[in-house]
Scaffold this active site. Structure first.
Site, PDB file in Angstrom:
ATOM      1  CG  ASP A   1     -52.493  50.995 -32.100  1.00 11.52           C
ATOM      2  OD1 ASP A   1     -53.368  51.806 -31.763  1.00 11.52           O
ATOM      3  OD2 ASP A   1     -52.518  49.744 -32.020  1.00 11.52           O
TER       4      ASP A   1
ATOM      5  CE  LYS B   1     -47.611  51.814 -32.877  1.00 13.25           C
ATOM      6  NZ  LYS B   1     -46.846  50.454 -33.018  1.00 13.25           N
TER       7      LYS B   1
END
Length: 212
Positions: free
Chosen positions: A142, A123
């Site tokens: 996320d 991420k």
DNA sequence: CTCCCGATAT
DNA sequence: ATATCAGGAG
């Protein structure tokens, strides 16, 4: 039983793009290093809180060497209000040391090298690559992207890495970064985690999770 | 799987 | 009082 909704994807994505033209990241940064630091700090914290901290932090720590040589308890104090401050301070310092020792003091611009930094997984790496270097390596998944992709029926997986793979097959490569930012914006503004405002949602009529 | 963790909204 | 926030490591 999770509803799958892949056939509605093109229509939903077009409507969301119209709703959020030119989505911009909310974290404040000027360099790849600042972006990396802000993104590490953003774990389980709000962008507002992170920006509040980095405003002073970036004046005090200007290069990776400032983080690498910092007194750890002082660094902890400097990032305290973002939460997880002990882990984050340790990750910032250890990442800075890896960057200074193995990457000549420059934040790496490949997925492979970014993943060598402690505290950096896909991420964070995806965000640094996309916004810091313009590299399209993947889609940053996320908490918002995960929640909306699930609610909209774009994936039935729960593992962020598998969700990212599903989304990469669905979304045009040159829209990967905008896709993440758009879902985050829609998640913050309308599709709340606790009580989604389906009545105000431009795609509620296409959403398998809509309660309207 | 658990743990890390403060700030904010509800 | 509890859920949630541009997650990642062990």
């Amino acid at each position: 039983m999770t509803a799958s909704n892949l056939s509605n994807f093109p229509q939903i994505w077009e409507l969301l793009k119209k709703e959020y033209p030119d989505p911009q990241p909310a974290l404040h940064f000027k360099t790849p290093l600042e972006l990396l630091v802000a993104t590490i700090l953003s774990a389980q914290s709000t962008d507002v809180q992170v920006n509040k901290v980095t405003r002073e932090l970036f004046k005090k720590y200007r290069s990776v060497f400032d983080y690498a040589d910092a007194d750890i308890s002082e660094l902890e104090k400097d990032i305290y209000s973002t939460g997880f401050y002990r882990n984050k301070a340790k990750h910032l310092q250890q990442s800075a040391r890896v960057i200074s020792e193995e990457f000549d003091g420059e934040v790496p611009s490949t997925m492979e090298d970014l993943l060598k930094l402690p505290g950096v997984a896909r991420k964070t790496a995806n965000i640094v690559l996309a916004r810091g270097f313009g590299v399209k390596a993947g889609i940053a998944v996320d908490t918002h992207v995960k929640r909306l992709a699930t609610r909209l029926g774009f994936t039935e997986n729960k593992d962020p890495v598998k969700i990212e793979k599903d989304l990469m097959e669905l979304v045009d490569r040159n829209e990967w970064d905008d896709f993440s930012l758009t879902l985050i914006l829609h998640g913050r503004n309308v599709c709340f985690a606790r009580k989604p405002a389906c009545g105000q949602c431009v795609v509620h009529h296409l959403c398998p999770s809509s309660i309207v």
